[in-house]
Design an enzyme around this catalytic site. Sequence first.
Site, PDB file in Angstrom:
ATOM      1  N   ASN A  13       0.927  -1.224  -0.202  1.00  0.00           N
ATOM      2  CA  ASN A  13       0.040   0.140   0.192  1.00  0.00           C
ATOM      3  C   ASN A  13       1.200   1.963   0.415  1.00  0.00           C
ATOM      4  OD1 ASN A  13       0.150  -1.112   3.137  1.00  0.00           O
ATOM      5  ND2 ASN A  13       0.123   0.796   2.777  1.00  0.00           N
ATOM      6  N   LYS A  14       2.461   1.195   0.372  1.00  0.00           N
ATOM      7  CA  LYS A  14       2.920   2.264   0.604  1.00  0.00           C
ATOM      8  C   LYS A  14       4.222   2.239  -0.170  1.00  0.00           C
ATOM      9  CE  LYS A  14       3.891   2.480   5.492  1.00  0.00           C
ATOM     10  NZ  LYS A  14       4.209   3.375   6.223  1.00  0.00           N
ATOM     11  N   ARG A  36      -2.054  -4.835   5.265  1.00  0.00           N
ATOM     12  CA  ARG A  36      -2.969  -5.208   6.818  1.00  0.00           C
ATOM     13  C   ARG A  36      -4.323  -4.577   6.893  1.00  0.00           C
ATOM     14  NH1 ARG A  36       1.687  -4.129  10.783  1.00  0.00           N
ATOM     15  NH2 ARG A  36       1.953  -2.488   9.928  1.00  0.00           N
ATOM     16  N   VAL A  62       1.243 -10.163   7.469  1.00  0.00           N
ATOM     17  CA  VAL A  62       2.156 -11.264   7.719  1.00  0.00           C
ATOM     18  C   VAL A  62       2.430 -12.581   8.105  1.00  0.00           C
ATOM     19  CG1 VAL A  62       3.013 -11.053   5.202  1.00  0.00           C
ATOM     20  CG2 VAL A  62       4.450  -9.888   7.623  1.00  0.00           C
ATOM     21  N   ASN A  88       7.577  -8.477   0.741  1.00  0.00           N
ATOM     22  CA  ASN A  88       8.245  -7.069   0.427  1.00  0.00           C
ATOM     23  C   ASN A  88       7.842  -6.625   2.118  1.00  0.00           C
ATOM     24  OD1 ASN A  88       8.763  -4.262  -0.243  1.00  0.00           O
ATOM     25  ND2 ASN A  88       6.811  -4.232   0.163  1.00  0.00           N
ATOM     26  N   SER A 150      18.081  -6.549   1.931  1.00  0.00           N
ATOM     27  CA  SER A 150      18.565  -5.706   2.110  1.00  0.00           C
ATOM     28  C   SER A 150      19.912  -5.080   2.440  1.00  0.00           C
ATOM     29  CB  SER A 150      18.347  -4.452   3.853  1.00  0.00           C
ATOM     30  OG  SER A 150      18.991  -3.693   4.037  1.00  0.00           O
ATOM     31  N   TYR A 174      17.166  -5.391  12.586  1.00  0.00           N
ATOM     32  CA  TYR A 174      16.607  -5.212  11.557  1.00  0.00           C
ATOM     33  C   TYR A 174      17.352  -5.816  10.260  1.00  0.00           C
ATOM     34  CZ  TYR A 174      15.706  -3.551   6.985  1.00  0.00           C
ATOM     35  OH  TYR A 174      15.767  -3.512   5.355  1.00  0.00           O
ATOM     36  N   THR A 209      11.972   6.281   2.542  1.00  0.00           N
ATOM     37  CA  THR A 209       9.895   5.706   2.689  1.00  0.00           C
ATOM     38  C   THR A 209      10.138   6.292   4.226  1.00  0.00           C
ATOM     39  OG1 THR A 209      11.679   3.413   3.494  1.00  0.00           O
ATOM     40  CG2 THR A 209      10.838   3.976   0.765  1.00  0.00           C
ATOM     41  N   ASP A 210       8.852   5.703   4.355  1.00  0.00           N
ATOM     42  CA  ASP A 210       8.525   5.900   5.744  1.00  0.00           C
ATOM     43  C   ASP A 210       9.621   4.776   6.965  1.00  0.00           C
ATOM     44  OD1 ASP A 210       6.089   7.384   4.723  1.00  0.00           O
ATOM     45  OD2 ASP A 210       4.754   5.536   5.642  1.00  0.00           O
TER      46      ASP A 210
END
Length: 251
Positions: A13-14, A36, A62, A88, A150, A174, A209-210
């Site tokens: 969605n983004k 979601r 997910v 993703n 990444s 992460y 990105t956010d």
Amino acid sequence: MDERKIALVTGANKGIGRAIAGQLAALGMTVLVGARDDRLGEEAAAALRAEGGDAHAVTLDVTDAATARSVAELIDERYGRLDVLVNNAGISGSGGVAPQEATNQIPSGVDIDTVRAVFETNVLGVIAVTNAMLPLLRRSAAPRVVNVSSHAGSLTVMSSEQWRAAGLPQSAAYAPSKSAVNALTVQYADELRKDGILVNAAAPGFCATDANAHTGTLTPADGAAVAVGLATLGADGPTGGFFGADGPLPW
């Protein structure tokens, strides 16, 4: 049967996921926008349709395997197969701040719940969705799975002098989650090679990105191109690899 290829993109969605969905739709695929939030997913799908794409929102968290199974049932009923899966969806675990400020994952002080949450989404989510979609992928004439990873998932890159010189804080949640995604990519590729399913990992690069408070130097569209290239590989394409914009990356 619909002649269009059917693609599912999680977290679409983004950001990079939205860009991947847009580029796949522009190639003529029917794109299922996994999100979601029902409203955000539908808004993204509607925007893609307004651009001329064939896009439809599906509710997919997910971290909830039941929603993955529900989406698989929907795809089965509507299309009978899945040609492309792009895993993703992911979280940084750092609250959407610039990388230089993301100090909450220093190994000696990291909150174990942060690590657990990041792995739940970034790693276990890949397993849950992939396994739910495998029966559908096996019905495709040219199935492709792309796991969005990444550069931070590369042990070689993370241990390099160049990376250390960048002065970024350590990442006990992460970065290891993306190393695990790379390992899963190899495992799935080895198992599914006999089925003709090509499975690869993509490193989009430092995209705005956010997740990083839009401090990235690349656009989501730039990063999406890597995943889209792997999603559209020919039959002689690689499997079990890790790729960035400039080609193969070291593990």
